[in-house]
Design a protein around this motif. Structure first.
Motif, PDB file in Angstrom:
ATOM      1  N   ILE A  53       3.857  19.212 -55.287  1.00 24.79           N
ATOM      2  CA  ILE A  53       4.128  20.794 -55.564  1.00 24.79           C
ATOM      3  C   ILE A  53       3.805  21.278 -53.950  1.00 24.79           C
ATOM      4  N   GLN A  54       4.400  22.561 -53.759  1.00 25.03           N
ATOM      5  CA  GLN A  54       4.253  23.271 -52.744  1.00 25.03           C
ATOM      6  C   GLN A  54       3.093  24.489 -52.978  1.00 25.03           C
ATOM      7  N   VAL A  55       2.095  24.463 -51.987  1.00 23.56           N
ATOM      8  CA  VAL A  55       0.972  25.488 -52.231  1.00 23.56           C
ATOM      9  C   VAL A  55       1.087  26.636 -51.515  1.00 23.56           C
ATOM     10  N   GLU A  56       0.826  27.738 -51.954  1.00 21.61           N
ATOM     11  CA  GLU A  56       0.717  28.780 -51.164  1.00 21.61           C
ATOM     12  C   GLU A  56      -0.752  29.458 -51.198  1.00 21.61           C
ATOM     13  N   PRO A  57      -1.195  30.131 -50.307  1.00 21.01           N
ATOM     14  CA  PRO A  57      -2.540  31.084 -50.651  1.00 21.01           C
ATOM     15  C   PRO A  57      -2.436  32.240 -51.625  1.00 21.01           C
ATOM     16  N   GLN A  58      -3.401  32.352 -52.554  1.00 17.24           N
ATOM     17  CA  GLN A  58      -3.346  33.637 -53.546  1.00 17.24           C
ATOM     18  C   GLN A  58      -4.488  34.318 -53.379  1.00 17.24           C
ATOM     19  N   ALA A 337     -13.091  12.031 -55.116  1.00 14.76           N
ATOM     20  CA  ALA A 337     -13.757  12.400 -53.796  1.00 14.76           C
ATOM     21  C   ALA A 337     -13.178  13.654 -53.322  1.00 14.76           C
ATOM     22  N   GLN A 338     -12.595  14.489 -53.923  1.00  9.60           N
ATOM     23  CA  GLN A 338     -11.993  15.708 -53.472  1.00  9.60           C
ATOM     24  C   GLN A 338     -11.224  15.506 -52.359  1.00  9.60           C
ATOM     25  N   GLN A 339     -10.275  14.627 -52.701  1.00  5.07           N
ATOM     26  CA  GLN A 339      -9.114  14.119 -51.724  1.00  5.07           C
ATOM     27  C   GLN A 339      -7.759  14.471 -52.224  1.00  5.07           C
ATOM     28  N   VAL A 340      -6.712  14.925 -51.433  1.00  7.83           N
ATOM     29  CA  VAL A 340      -5.367  14.870 -51.989  1.00  7.83           C
ATOM     30  C   VAL A 340      -4.689  14.226 -51.021  1.00  7.83           C
ATOM     31  N   LEU A 341      -3.396  13.963 -51.598  1.00  7.09           N
ATOM     32  CA  LEU A 341      -2.171  13.259 -50.781  1.00  7.09           C
ATOM     33  C   LEU A 341      -1.375  14.259 -50.295  1.00  7.09           C
ATOM     34  N   VAL A 342      -1.172  14.438 -48.955  1.00  9.50           N
ATOM     35  CA  VAL A 342      -0.229  15.550 -48.296  1.00  9.50           C
ATOM     36  C   VAL A 342       0.976  14.677 -47.836  1.00  9.50           C
ATOM     37  N   VAL A 343       2.394  15.370 -48.148  1.00  6.66           N
ATOM     38  CA  VAL A 343       3.486  14.626 -47.769  1.00  6.66           C
ATOM     39  C   VAL A 343       3.990  15.313 -46.503  1.00  6.66           C
ATOM     40  N   LYS A 367     -10.734  26.320 -51.250  1.00 10.01           N
ATOM     41  CA  LYS A 367     -11.003  27.281 -50.166  1.00 10.01           C
ATOM     42  C   LYS A 367     -10.590  26.854 -48.913  1.00 10.01           C
ATOM     43  N   GLU A 368     -11.007  25.593 -48.637  1.00 11.06           N
ATOM     44  CA  GLU A 368     -10.667  24.970 -47.113  1.00 11.06           C
ATOM     45  C   GLU A 368      -9.810  23.898 -47.351  1.00 11.06           C
ATOM     46  N   GLY A 369      -8.956  23.351 -46.361  1.00  5.54           N
ATOM     47  CA  GLY A 369      -8.469  22.237 -46.493  1.00  5.54           C
ATOM     48  C   GLY A 369      -6.993  22.282 -46.353  1.00  5.54           C
ATOM     49  N   LEU A 370      -6.261  23.254 -46.878  1.00  2.00           N
ATOM     50  CA  LEU A 370      -4.862  23.425 -46.922  1.00  2.00           C
ATOM     51  C   LEU A 370      -4.221  24.518 -46.235  1.00  2.00           C
ATOM     52  N   ASN A 371      -2.851  24.215 -46.130  1.00  2.00           N
ATOM     53  CA  ASN A 371      -2.130  25.325 -45.243  1.00  2.00           C
ATOM     54  C   ASN A 371      -0.983  25.811 -45.994  1.00  2.00           C
ATOM     55  N   ALA A 372      -0.763  26.802 -45.865  1.00  2.00           N
ATOM     56  CA  ALA A 372       0.606  27.533 -46.758  1.00  2.00           C
ATOM     57  C   ALA A 372       1.815  26.651 -46.392  1.00  2.00           C
ATOM     58  N   GLY A 373       2.407  26.328 -47.723  1.00  2.00           N
ATOM     59  CA  GLY A 373       3.770  25.650 -47.628  1.00  2.00           C
ATOM     60  C   GLY A 373       3.648  24.225 -47.615  1.00  2.00           C
ATOM     61  N   GLU A 374       2.481  23.698 -47.558  1.00  2.00           N
ATOM     62  CA  GLU A 374       2.283  22.195 -47.658  1.00  2.00           C
ATOM     63  C   GLU A 374       2.504  21.408 -49.017  1.00  2.00           C
ATOM     64  N   ARG A 375       3.076  20.310 -48.962  1.00  2.00           N
ATOM     65  CA  ARG A 375       3.472  19.522 -50.405  1.00  2.00           C
ATOM     66  C   ARG A 375       2.218  18.681 -50.703  1.00  2.00           C
ATOM     67  N   ILE A 376       2.081  18.888 -51.942  1.00  5.71           N
ATOM     68  CA  ILE A 376       0.751  17.990 -52.417  1.00  5.71           C
ATOM     69  C   ILE A 376       1.334  16.956 -53.617  1.00  5.71           C
ATOM     70  N   VAL A 377       1.193  15.869 -53.481  1.00  7.98           N
ATOM     71  CA  VAL A 377       1.385  14.855 -54.409  1.00  7.98           C
ATOM     72  C   VAL A 377       0.670  15.240 -55.852  1.00  7.98           C
ATOM     73  N   THR A 378       1.626  14.947 -56.773  1.00 10.70           N
ATOM     74  CA  THR A 378       0.834  15.134 -58.381  1.00 10.70           C
ATOM     75  C   THR A 378       0.944  13.822 -59.060  1.00 10.70           C
ATOM     76  N   SER A 379       1.884  12.917 -58.854  1.00 12.63           N
ATOM     77  CA  SER A 379       2.134  11.775 -59.476  1.00 12.63           C
ATOM     78  C   SER A 379       3.062  10.885 -58.683  1.00 12.63           C
ATOM     79  N   GLY A 380       3.058   9.584 -59.035  1.00 12.86           N
ATOM     80  CA  GLY A 380       3.728   8.664 -58.379  1.00 12.86           C
ATOM     81  C   GLY A 380       3.258   7.519 -57.352  1.00 12.86           C
ATOM     82  N   ILE A 381       1.901   7.682 -57.234  1.00  7.48           N
ATOM     83  CA  ILE A 381       1.187   6.857 -56.046  1.00  7.48           C
ATOM     84  C   ILE A 381       0.055   6.477 -57.044  1.00  7.48           C
ATOM     85  N   GLN A 382       0.333   4.730 -56.926  1.00  6.85           N
ATOM     86  CA  GLN A 382      -1.152   4.158 -57.712  1.00  6.85           C
ATOM     87  C   GLN A 382      -2.152   3.704 -56.424  1.00  6.85           C
TER      88      GLN A 382
END
Length: 393
Positions: A53-58, A337-343, A367-382
């Motif tokens: 998913i592509q994230v944007e600040p709101q 661990a409050q970590q995400v996978l960024v592509v 609140k912190e750690g992401l930038n506008a337009g970044e892609r975050i993995v939601t599924s597909g990685i074991q």
């Protein structure tokens, strides 16, 4: 002849095994020489396919959820201050009956108190007569002393104590009349507010005593709901905290809106209210702060919308503050661990730690750690690996 045959037989025994051995060696060599050659190939690693998913600040309004029980703002026992026989009751003096402010709920036989008023009025008349006589005698004593007396007259000779006594008796008689009139006025028990009768404990013709409970009343103009707010949720609300629990208003402190919901007669219903104050301290047992929501005219029934009855358990959604630059992620996008996978733009995978503001049942607010337009993995990685190549679905 026999000797020659034996010699040939011995040679055959020697040559036959040798021949068999040579034949076996030849066959083995032939198999080895004609075997198929194996071709070594490097296995191709399959690049995993991921969903992103592509994230944007709101800018989001962070509501706070709570629950509580509806209670009347005012709730009292109806207790008479005088004794007597009940001679009249309000037409709706029944359990569940409604009344308006200043309605006469109970009337007590006033004749004994009318008699007391008459006695007090007679005492006043007697006291006034005695006062007039003492004033006349005091004037006479003063005139006689001026005509015949010598020296300084005593207060007793001038009848000053008698005159003071007459004034005191008049005041006491007037006080007795006032007391009798007050008791007479208490023969009518009036409603101090618009409300409803919850419990009826007296009936017409019953003789009651002062201090005896006749009914239990509660107001219907306002309803209140005590809502427990955890301390970690207070940052999202505009509550009157440091002002001694004063009520908020539109000019000084905004009143957060509250949406109340409950199942009523098998159907979900909603009511709207406002937070008007907070209680003075944290609860000793749970450590939460109670905010008080108020609903105006809770018993008004319009367009088949039911009233907000006292004692109803409701869920509350309190309107919170609006915060900017927040990112919304689904629950499956972040690990424990409050970590995400960024592509990244080269389709490489990166692990990143985030600062989570709030974890809700259906979403996570970052609140912190992401930038506008970044892609975050939601599924597909074991098993994620830093820098691994991926394909984006």
């Amino acid at each position: 002849m026999r000797k020659h045959w034996m010699l040939e037989n011995s040679r055959l025994k020697i040559l036959l095994p040798v021949a068999l051995l040579l034949v076996g060696i030849g066959c083995a060599w032939t198999v080895i020489a004609t075997r198929p050659q194996m071709t070594l190939q490097t296995p191709n690693a399959e690049v995993p396919l991921v969903t992103v998913i592509q994230v944007e600040p709101q800018t989001l309004r962070l509501d706070v959820h709570s629950q509580g029980i509806v209670t009347p703002r005012n709730e009292i026992d109806l207790i008479p201050e005088v004794s007597g026989k009940i001679i009249q009751l309000h037409t709706d003096f029944v359990t569940g009956g409604f009344f308006t402010r200043n309605d006469v709920l109970v009337s007590i036989d006033p004749r004994d108190y009318d008699y007391a008023i008459a006695q007090a009025q007679a005492q006043i008349a007697e006291a006034k007569r005695q006062l007039a006589m003492e004033e006349a005698q005091a004037d006479q004593a003063h005139n006689e002393w001026q005509a015949l007396g010598e020296g300084i007259a005593t207060s007793l000779a001038m009848r000053e104590p008698q005159l003071a006594e007459a004034h005191a008796k008049l005041k006491a008689a007037e006080a007795s009349l006032l007391q009798a009139q007050i008791k007479r006025s208490r023969c009518e028990l009036r409603a101090p507010f618009t409300g409803r009768l919850q419990t009826k404990l007296a009936g017409l013709g019953q003789t009651i005593q002062a201090g005896e409970k006749l009914a239990h009343l509660y107001s219907t103009d306002l309803a209140e709901i005590r809502l427990p707010i955890p301390t970690d949720q207070l940052a999202y609300l505009d509550l009157p905290l440091g002002t001694g629990g004063r009520q908020c208003d539109a000019s000084s402190l905004p009143c957060p809106k509250v949406i109340l919901t409950a199942d009523f007669a098998g159907t979900p219903q909603t009511w709207e209210g406002r937070i008007v104050r907070s209680e003075g301290k944290l609860d000793d047992t749970t450590g939460v702060l109670y905010a008080v929501a108020e609903v105006i005219n809770p018993y008004t029934q319009k367009d088949d919308h039911p009233p907000l009855l006292a004692g109803l358990f409701v869920q509350a959604q309190v309107q919170g503050k609006a915060l900017q630059n927040l990112f919304v992620l689904p629950q499956n996008a972040i690990d424990a661990a409050q970590q995400v996978l960024v592509v990244d733009n080269e389709l490489r995978l990166h692990l990143r730690h985030l600062e989570v503001l709030r974890n809700e049942p259906d979403r996570i607010l970052v609140k912190e750690g992401l930038n506008a337009g970044e892609r975050i993995v939601t599924s597909g990685i074991q098993v994620p690996v830093e820098g691994m190549k991926v394909r984006v679905e």
